[in-house]
Design an enzyme around this catalytic site. Structure first.
Site, PDB file in Angstrom:
ATOM      1  N   ASP A 108      45.693  29.271  33.545  1.00 18.55           N
ATOM      2  CA  ASP A 108      44.881  30.403  33.869  1.00 18.55           C
ATOM      3  C   ASP A 108      45.400  31.095  35.092  1.00 18.55           C
ATOM      4  O   ASP A 108      46.217  30.399  35.582  1.00 18.55           O
ATOM      5  CB  ASP A 108      43.519  29.812  34.183  1.00 18.55           C
ATOM      6  CG  ASP A 108      42.234  30.994  34.035  1.00 18.55           C
ATOM      7  OD1 ASP A 108      42.705  32.079  34.300  1.00 18.55           O
ATOM      8  OD2 ASP A 108      41.188  30.871  34.178  1.00 18.55           O
TER       9      ASP A 108
HETATM   10  C1  BGC Z   1      40.014  33.902  34.285  1.00 15.94           C
HETATM   11  C2  BGC Z   1      40.725  34.191  32.835  1.00 15.94           C
HETATM   12  C3  BGC Z   1      41.067  35.414  32.920  1.00 15.94           C
HETATM   13  C4  BGC Z   1      42.331  35.607  34.068  1.00 15.94           C
HETATM   14  C5  BGC Z   1      42.954  37.009  34.024  1.00 15.94           C
HETATM   15  C6  BGC Z   1      41.044  34.185  35.334  1.00 15.94           C
HETATM   16  O1  BGC Z   1      40.405  34.326  36.834  1.00 15.94           O
HETATM   17  O2  BGC Z   1      39.466  32.537  34.479  1.00 15.94           O
HETATM   18  O3  BGC Z   1      39.554  34.325  31.739  1.00 15.94           O
HETATM   19  O4  BGC Z   1      41.592  35.603  31.650  1.00 15.94           O
HETATM   20  O5  BGC Z   1      41.566  35.396  35.129  1.00 15.94           O
HETATM   21  O6  BGC Z   1      42.026  37.952  34.300  1.00 15.94           O
END
Ligand code: BGC
Length: 749
Positions: free
Chosen positions: A230
């Site tokens: 993530d």
């Molecule tokens: C989120 C993800 C997301 C990623 C990119 C993270 O903070 O948890 O779900 O895909 O950011 O934006």
């Protein structure tokens, strides 16, 4: 097809190391020397969020225009694999247009508590439904040769301290509840990529969790794609790669590449591990590149129609005392800011720049004449007395009032959890005040997660639209005026109050530690096992028609290892409009020894039935559907005996039941030690003889009652073997104990 192995063999260690670390916020690195281009991965998952300018992971900066579909919370209420697949196809199409190799999602995290700020992005409190919906979404996107990133693997069930909290949870609960949606989605749909969660599990970051990323995901489930962090979830890049984490996003900068090179050179990381990760990344990248094509007929306009259809199919009619569908005649008031500016998506990384939105107020113009009063300020919770008075006056002068309400943006979002389940004060006041002057009130809800509905008994109808995407207003009008019948059912329980919810005592934990003490008892597994009253149960939803269930048939009375049974039921539309019904199959087990929820969803089908017609719905079950995860044998296990099959219209509306008996289970091995109780030892086939022999030789209290009598045996049930000596005097010594243990272990070989 590009020969990826050949490419990897030509890469230097430095080039390979660089592939494991993003280029920037959204792109992977390429290798110019070898003609490997850089590709983009981006959010998702209920529409495309592709940022052309400044990047962020919170949905703050602008993105290219795209279609916002209903979010996962609503999609799951459709219980419709084909519909969700169709949404996936549309997402795949726009990714091809916009040169995106992977869309980040879907999220298959379980709704452990209704307070989780991101519940609007997650499908369900039930693992089977969440897994099936995720699989449909993934296979839809990937049918267009664009990848998905199933997220957030795993146990990211809260936003509070999501980047530092460590989850403690027993193995059985993990397997049956929290990992199950991922297992289903991986096995059914093979997502091209998987995104790990931010949090730790048992003290280990998901991004460095070998058990999770390699042993379970790849070795057990057969995942073939690449894993990515993530955004910002990487703590130690070298540890991550060794654990099975292939790609860090966003870029950590050049130092991270050098760290990998150094780790290979000094033997902390094997080059074969790096090669395997690069090969996985490039295999996926070229699956996209080799099939990349733009469709000259692509149209966002067509997607808007699809968004309206999807929103219709995901809405849930919670209450209807005959007020819906609305009559076009007479005087109707639409009240509430959301009628004019609907809330249709959530805040954070899934926030889409939708190119068009339809409000209910706009959509209703082609159907009926209504008058409008704003009633409250959409992004505030403070009552506005003038707006309130205006709305009450309009309601008084109308035959009926439809109030558009729900949660403002700030009430639920990625990044933080909710503190309560209440709607804003200004909206609650409005509903009460309007209901006091007009007895025909319907409430249309726009919210991403469960809310308390204190007004449920004061209004005639409640239509839950969830966060229904950019065409939600059109869909609401279609349903309100009966162009189609509502056909969604709840993918989560609506409790009466927050204090009733399963994780209430342990959410969001203490500091950086959260213990899932409710164990398996999440969602309806909790409410049904405890026989608690709820506002609206899991699987519940009304329709403009009625359905009768009959003729339950089970193909066999017994089910043995490797076998299958089919369960079928006839569903008749007894009303006068055609509509869809979601038929659910639950299994209840009444076995001693292992705790089980009162019932668990094991099948669902959605069917359209014309008036007065009957459709037969069929489910196929094998032993796995009856199994629990036995941590001792690290496998799924179903005890022999009778189980109840329950077919119903909701978890609390079971219409038909039948029994099936399971046979042929291998007895569970018992590793006998001095601490093993007599009762457990007796469960070993053949142990009876060994134990009776022993008892007949014992003195002390054992000699008094007659060595073989039933009472002695019953009393021995919970006595550990080592304790026998205390009651048998000299007739039982260490040597006898050793002999007994050996004999009991021996007969199991
Ligand atoms: C989120 C993800 C997301 C990623 C990119 C993270 O903070 O948890 O779900 O895909 O950011 O934006």
């Amino acid at each position: 097809m590009t020969d990826v192995k050949a490419l990897v063999s030509q890469m230097t260690l430095e080039e390979k190391a660089s592939m494991l670390n993003g280029l920037n916020f959204w792109q992977l690195k390429g290798v110019e020397r070898l003609g490997i281009p850089s590709v983009m991965v981006t959010d998702g998952p209920h529409g495309l969020r592709k940022q052309a300018g400044e990047s962020d992971h919170l949905g703050l900066n602008a993105a290219v225009p795209a279609t916002a579909f209903p979010t996962a919370a609503g999609l799951a209420c459709s219980f419709d694999r084909e519909l969700v697949h169709e949404v996936g196809e549309a997402l795949g199409d726009i990714c091809q247009q916009e040169d995106v190799s992977v869309i980040l999602g879907p999220g298959a995290n379980i709704k452990r508590s209704p307070l989780c700020g991101r519940n609007f992005e997650y499908f369900s409190e039930d693992p089977m439904l969440a897994g099936e919906m995720a699989a449909a979404h993934i296979s839809g996107v990937q049918s267009k040769n664009v990848g998905t990133s199933l997220k957030h693997f795993a146990m990211n069930n809260q936003e509070t301290r999501r980047m530092s909290v460590s989850v403690t949870c027993d193995e059985r609960t993990k397997r049956e509840i929290y990992l199950k949606p991922y297992e289903i989605a991986v096995k059914k749909a093979q997502p091209w990529t998987i995104m790990c969660s931010y949090n730790k599990i048992g003290g280990v970051y998901s991004s460095e969790n070998h058990r999770l990323l390699t042993e379970i995901l790849r070795d057990e489930w057969g995942f073939k794609g690449y894993t990515m962090t993530d955004w910002g979830a990487c703590c130690d890049h070298v540890k991550g790669v060794a654990a099975g984490m292939d790609l860090v996003m966003p870029s950590l900068g050049d130092k991270a590449d050098a760290d990998i090179v150094a780790a290979v050179k000094d033997g902390r990381l094997s080059e074969a591990t790096v090669d395997a990760a690069v090969e996985r990344i490039l295999t996926i990248t070229y699956r996209y590149l080799d099939n990349h094509r733009k469709d000259p007929d692509f149209s966002l306009g067509a997607q808007h129609h699809l968004a309206r259809k999807v929103a219709r199919e995901t809405a849930v009619l919670l209450k209807n005392d005959g007020m819906l569908p609305l009559k076009a005649s007479g005087k109707t008031a639409f009240i509430g800011a959301f009628a004019e500016t609907p809330r249709y998506q959530g805040g954070g990384s899934s926030h889409i720049n939708s190119y068009e939105t339809t409000s209910a107020l706009e959509a209703v113009r082609s159907v009926a004449q209504v008058e409008y009063a704003k009633g409250y300020i959409g992004d505030s919770d403070t009552p506005d007395e003038a707006l309130l008075a205006e709305a009450v006056a309009l309601a008084k002068a109308s035959d009926r009032a439809v109030i558009f309400a729900g949660l403002p943006d700030v009430f639920e979002s990625e990044g933080y959890d909710r503190a309560h389940l209440r709607m804003p004060e200004n909206q609650l006041r409005l509903i009460d005040a309007v209901a006091a002057v007009n007895e025909n009130v319907a409430v249309v809800l726009h919210n991403g997660s469960v809310i308390e509905l204190p007004f449920a008994d004061k209004v005639k109808a409640i239509l839950e639209m969830y966060l229904g995407g950019q065409a939600v207003g059109g869909a609401a009008v279609d349903l309100l005026y009966g162009a189609v019948s509502p056909c969604g059912k709840l993918a989560e329980t609506f409790p009466l109050r927050l204090e009733d919810t399963p994780a209430y005592m342990n959410f969001p934990g203490d500091g950086d530690s959260v213990e899932y003490r409710e164990g398996l008892y999440v969602g309806y597994r909790w409410y049904d096992t405890r026989k608690m009253a709820v506002r609206y149960p899991f699987g519940y939803g009304l329709s403009y028609t009625s359905f009768e269930y009959s003729n339950l048939k089970v193909s066999e009375d017994t089910l043995s290892e490797g076998g299958k049974i089919t369960v079928s039921a006839d569903i008749t539309n007894t009303g006068s409009v055609g509509a869809k019904e979601i038929v659910q199959l639950y299994i209840a087990s009444a076995h001693d020894g292992v705790s089980r929820p009162a019932q668990e969803l094991k099948g669902f089908e959605k069917v359209y039935i014309a008036p007065k017609q009957t459709v037969t719905v069929t489910f196929t079950l094998c032993k796995r559907a009856f199994s629990y995860y036995n941590a001792g044998i690290r496998d799924w296990y179903a005890e022999d005996g009778a189980y109840e099959l329950r077919v119903g219209a909701s978890s609390r509306d079971i219409r038909l039941t039948a029994k099936v008996t399971l046979t042929g289970a291998k007895p569970l091995p018992v590793k006998v030690t001095g601490d093993t109780t007599f009762g457990d030892a007796m469960s070993i086939p053949g142990a009876d003889k060994v134990i009776s022999e022993l008892l007949s030789q014992l003195g002390g209290v054992f000699a008094m009652g007659g060595s073989d009598d039933e009472m002695t045996k019953a009393m021995l049930m919970y006595m550990p073997l080592h304790a026998v000596g205390s009651f048998a005097g000299e007739s039982f010594n260490e040597e006898t104990l050793e002999k007994l243990i050996r004999a009991l272990n021996e007969i199991q070989k």
